[in-house]
Motif scaffolding. Structure first.
Motif, mmCIF file in Angstrom:
data_model
loop_
_atom_site.group_PDB
_atom_site.id
_atom_site.type_symbol
_atom_site.label_atom_id
_atom_site.label_comp_id
_atom_site.label_asym_id
_atom_site.label_seq_id
_atom_site.Cartn_x
_atom_site.Cartn_y
_atom_site.Cartn_z
ATOM 1 N N LEU A 5 0.834 -1.205 0.000
ATOM 2 C CA LEU A 5 0.000 0.000 0.000
ATOM 3 C C LEU A 5 0.870 1.257 0.000
ATOM 4 O O LEU A 5 0.580 2.221 -0.713
ATOM 5 N N GLN A 6 1.952 1.232 0.764
ATOM 6 C CA GLN A 6 2.853 2.384 0.820
ATOM 7 C C GLN A 6 3.544 2.604 -0.533
ATOM 8 O O GLN A 6 3.596 3.728 -1.031
ATOM 9 N N VAL A 7 4.038 1.533 -1.140
ATOM 10 C CA VAL A 7 4.702 1.646 -2.440
ATOM 11 C C VAL A 7 3.705 2.109 -3.502
ATOM 12 O O VAL A 7 4.034 2.919 -4.377
ATOM 13 N N SER A 8 2.480 1.620 -3.404
ATOM 14 C CA SER A 8 1.426 2.038 -4.333
ATOM 15 C C SER A 8 1.220 3.552 -4.265
ATOM 16 O O SER A 8 1.108 4.217 -5.298
ATOM 17 N N LYS A 9 1.196 4.088 -3.069
ATOM 18 C CA LYS A 9 1.034 5.544 -2.894
ATOM 19 C C LYS A 9 2.234 6.287 -3.468
ATOM 20 O O LYS A 9 2.082 7.287 -4.176
ATOM 21 N N GLU A 10 3.426 5.798 -3.152
ATOM 22 C CA GLU A 10 4.650 6.475 -3.602
ATOM 23 C C GLU A 10 4.780 6.475 -5.122
ATOM 24 O O GLU A 10 5.194 7.472 -5.707
ATOM 25 N N LEU A 11 4.430 5.362 -5.760
ATOM 26 C CA LEU A 11 4.603 5.235 -7.217
ATOM 27 C C LEU A 11 3.325 5.553 -7.994
ATOM 28 O O LEU A 11 3.341 5.553 -9.225
ATOM 29 N N ASN A 12 2.234 5.795 -7.263
ATOM 30 C CA ASN A 12 0.945 6.117 -7.881
ATOM 31 C C ASN A 12 0.515 5.032 -8.878
ATOM 32 O O ASN A 12 0.218 5.321 -10.040
ATOM 33 N N LYS A 13 0.523 3.787 -8.382
ATOM 34 C CA LYS A 13 0.109 2.646 -9.195
ATOM 35 C C LYS A 13 -0.846 1.781 -8.381
ATOM 36 O O LYS A 13 -0.712 1.685 -7.164
ATOM 37 N N PRO A 14 -1.773 1.116 -9.065
ATOM 38 C CA PRO A 14 -2.636 0.165 -8.357
ATOM 39 C C PRO A 14 -1.856 -1.086 -7.964
ATOM 40 O O PRO A 14 -0.758 -1.339 -8.475
ATOM 41 N N ILE A 15 -2.442 -1.861 -7.071
ATOM 42 C CA ILE A 15 -1.847 -3.112 -6.609
ATOM 43 C C ILE A 15 -2.612 -4.275 -7.223
ATOM 44 O O ILE A 15 -3.852 -4.278 -7.228
ATOM 45 N N LEU A 16 -1.882 -5.241 -7.732
ATOM 46 C CA LEU A 16 -2.474 -6.503 -8.149
ATOM 47 C C LEU A 16 -2.150 -7.512 -7.059
ATOM 48 O O LEU A 16 -0.985 -7.876 -6.870
#
Length: 140
Positions: A5-16
């Motif tokens: 979730l943190q990396v998703s926020k930082e990179l502005n990408k959804p999570i699969l």
């Protein structure tokens, strides 16, 4: 999960989220027949944060993280138990592979899906998840 979730926020990408298993024949088939396709691989590597949750991981959770599931009533002792319980509780599914696309808050963006060996279907699934993510984040 929290790290994804943190990396998703930082990179502005959804999570699969990939609910998988070490001994899951259908998971390996999806990886070998669908994920290996260049168009699918490109989308997975460029458009998503991939979070693989192994439901058969035998590594024990620390004692203070073990619990009795409110969903199943079972004692959750291993990492695999934790992810299996999470999948069953949140998606009413306990099969693998199972793919869920979520945003930076963990909200599901498109209907999840299980094994489907059509490359075109998986491309459409990934593209729909990316489009839903961008729409919900004010980008078009």
């Amino acid at each position: 999960m929290e790290q994804a979730l943190q990396v998703s926020k930082e990179l502005n990408k959804p999570i699969l989220i990939d609910f998988t298993g070490w001994f899951c024949a259908n998971c390996r088939r999806m990886e070998n027949e669908v994920w290996s396709d260049p168009q699918v691989h490109k989308r997975l590597s460029e458009d998503y944060i991939l979070l693989e949750l192994y439901v058969d991981e035998k590594l024990e959770l620390p004692k203070d993280e073990q619990y009795v599931s409110k969903f199943s009533g079972k004692t959750i002792k291993t990492i695999g138990n934790k992810w299996s319980d999470y999948e069953a509780k949140n998606f009413n599914v306990n099969s693998q592979p199972y793919y869920v696309i979520v945003n930076t808050k963990g909200d599901v963006l498109v209907p999840p899906q299980g094994a489907n060996y059509s490359v075109q279907n998986y491309i459409e699934f990934l593209d729909s998840g990316k489009a839903a993510y961008e729409k919900n984040n004010g980008r078009n």
